[in-house]
Design an enzyme around this catalytic site. Structure first.
Site, PDB file in Angstrom:
ATOM      1  N   LYS A  92       0.869  -1.184   0.000  1.00 10.97           N
ATOM      2  CA  LYS A  92       0.000   0.000   0.000  1.00 10.97           C
ATOM      3  C   LYS A  92       0.907   1.235   0.000  1.00 10.97           C
ATOM      4  CE  LYS A  92      -4.434   1.474   1.914  1.00 10.97           C
ATOM      5  NZ  LYS A  92      -5.420   1.084   0.892  1.00 10.97           N
TER       6      LYS A  92
HETATM    7  C1  LIG Z   1      -6.492   0.303   0.476  1.00  7.97           C
HETATM    8  C2  LIG Z   1      -6.840  -0.160  -0.883  1.00  7.97           C
HETATM    9  C3  LIG Z   1      -7.907  -1.035  -1.134  1.00  7.97           C
HETATM   10  C4  LIG Z   1      -8.844  -1.518  -0.050  1.00  7.97           C
HETATM   11  O1  LIG Z   1      -8.215  -2.236   0.964  1.00  7.97           O
HETATM   12  P1  LIG Z   1      -8.881  -2.356   2.399  1.00  7.97           P
HETATM   13  O2  LIG Z   1      -7.902  -3.120   3.216  1.00  7.97           O
HETATM   14  O3  LIG Z   1     -10.141  -3.084   2.239  1.00  7.97           O
HETATM   15  O4  LIG Z   1      -9.087  -0.971   2.886  1.00  7.97           O
HETATM   16  C5  LIG Z   1      -8.103  -1.459  -2.421  1.00  7.97           C
HETATM   17  N1  LIG Z   1      -7.334  -1.024  -3.438  1.00  7.97           N
HETATM   18  C6  LIG Z   1      -6.316  -0.166  -3.241  1.00  7.97           C
HETATM   19  C7  LIG Z   1      -5.486   0.267  -4.396  1.00  7.97           C
HETATM   20  C8  LIG Z   1      -6.038   0.293  -1.966  1.00  7.97           C
HETATM   21  O5  LIG Z   1      -5.035   1.144  -1.780  1.00  7.97           O
END
Ligand SMILES: *Cc1c(COP(=O)(O)O)cnc(C)c1O
Length: 323
Positions: free
Chosen positions: A174
């Site tokens: 992330k």
């Molecule tokens: C954070 C994110 C998500 C969703 O992830 P969660 O853990 O459910 O919040 C989906 N796609 C991307 C690109 C993200 O950065």
């Protein structure tokens, strides 16, 4: 720049007018105005910056604020940091306790969004960080109303952009920089009048939404692209899988999804911490189901909503009480 040009359209994601009193930075609770870094780190610190988006839900009957999946998000933050070769001076337990304390200090009585960011500080330029070094962590939090229960129906369009891949910019991390890919998609889908864009991966299979994951439902089976399809390994996607299988009796398949499966699915929904759970009414102009919130998504959203607000006793362990 004239005042007129400075005006930007406000939406749910825009920063609220009033800043919270405190944020958390490098081990300390700091007053919002005093949390500064030097301008020379602009941009460079973002190269290796990773982050989390976490929601807290206010329950007005119980006057309770609960943070959903706090540990799971912090554990993922540690995994993102690991891939960046960034060690954490703080454990998941320390961060979790300090985040609860931070949110409590800001005295929110509404839904909140909490954003921890980890980056190389002023002594370690992000572009030079080639061997493992300790990172800094800063945590922001702000009010962010939930859309759960609002009956939102969104329109989706398949983007002409392709998803980044594991050997280019690993999507499972992330990382702030990965959002450039999402931003191109969001820009295109907004210009074309869609609420969100769907990104296909380099194999041409469905990957995810610009900032969320996707499920389709065909003949009573829920299908979502696998973690090897260029998705961010979403915590909401995992929680939803468990709820569909164990609570609603809907089998879940993790497998590649073709573009045209989107058009003939009975129901489609997106999920993520920011997006929560929202039904798609159309994709590329094809109506999904009858164009509204389908029966399975409706049940799922209601169940999820009760759980995150702490209204379902069986699932209170999924969230952490602030007060
Ligand atoms: C954070 C994110 C998500 C969703 O992830 P969660 O853990 O459910 O919040 C989906 N796609 C991307 C690109 C993200 O950065």
């Amino acid at each position: 720049m004239s005042q007129e040009k400075r005006k930007v359209k406000k939406d749910a994601w825009a920063a609220p007018k009033e800043s919270p009193k405190f944020l958390w930075m490098s081990g300390n609770k700091v007053e919002w105005e005093k949390a500064t870094v030097h301008a020379s780190t602009l941009g460079w610190s973002a190269i290796s910056m990773v982050f989390e988006g976490i929601r807290g839900y206010w329950n007005p009957e119980a006057e309770q604020l609960r943070i959903f999946q706090l540990d799971a998000h912090l554990e993922r933050l540690m995994r993102s940091m690991k891939v960046m070769r960034m060690s954490s001076p703080w454990s998941v337990q320390e961060l979790a306790a300090d985040i609860v304390d931070l949110v409590r200090s800001n005295e929110f009585k509404e839904d909140v969004y909490i954003q921890p960011t980890a980056y190389f500080g002023e002594t370690t330029p992000g572009y030079l960080a080639a061997k493992e070094q300790p990172g800094e962590i800063a945590v922001f939090n702000r009010a962010a109303a939930s859309v759960l229960g609002a009956g939102n129906v969104i329109s989706l369009g398949v983007s002409s952009w392709t998803r980044i891949s594991d050997n280019v910019m690993p999507p499972r991390v992330k990382a702030i920089t990965n959002y450039q890919n999402s931003r191109y998609v969001a820009d295109e889908s907004t210009r074309h009048g869609y609420d969100f864009g769907i990104i296909l991966n380099q194999q041409g299979k469905v990957s995810e939404i610009s900032y969320a994951c996707i499920y389709i439902i065909r003949d009573g089976v829920a299908i979502t692209p696998p973690v090897t399809a260029g998705i961010l390994e979403s915590i909401t996607r995992d929680i939803v899988k468990g709820l569909l299988e164990n609570e609603l009796g809907i089998p879940v398949l993790e497998r590649d999804v073709d573009r045209t499966e989107l058009y003939i699915a009975d129901e489609v929904f997106i999920c993520g911490t920011g997006a929560e759970i929202q039904a798609a009414g159309s994709i590329d102009g094809y109506t999904v189901g009858d164009g509204g919130v389908g029966p399975i998504v409706s049940d799922l959203e209601q169940l999820f909503h009760d759980i995150v607000r702490g209204r379902n006793e069986r699932f209170v362990d999924m969230s952490t009480e602030v007060y």
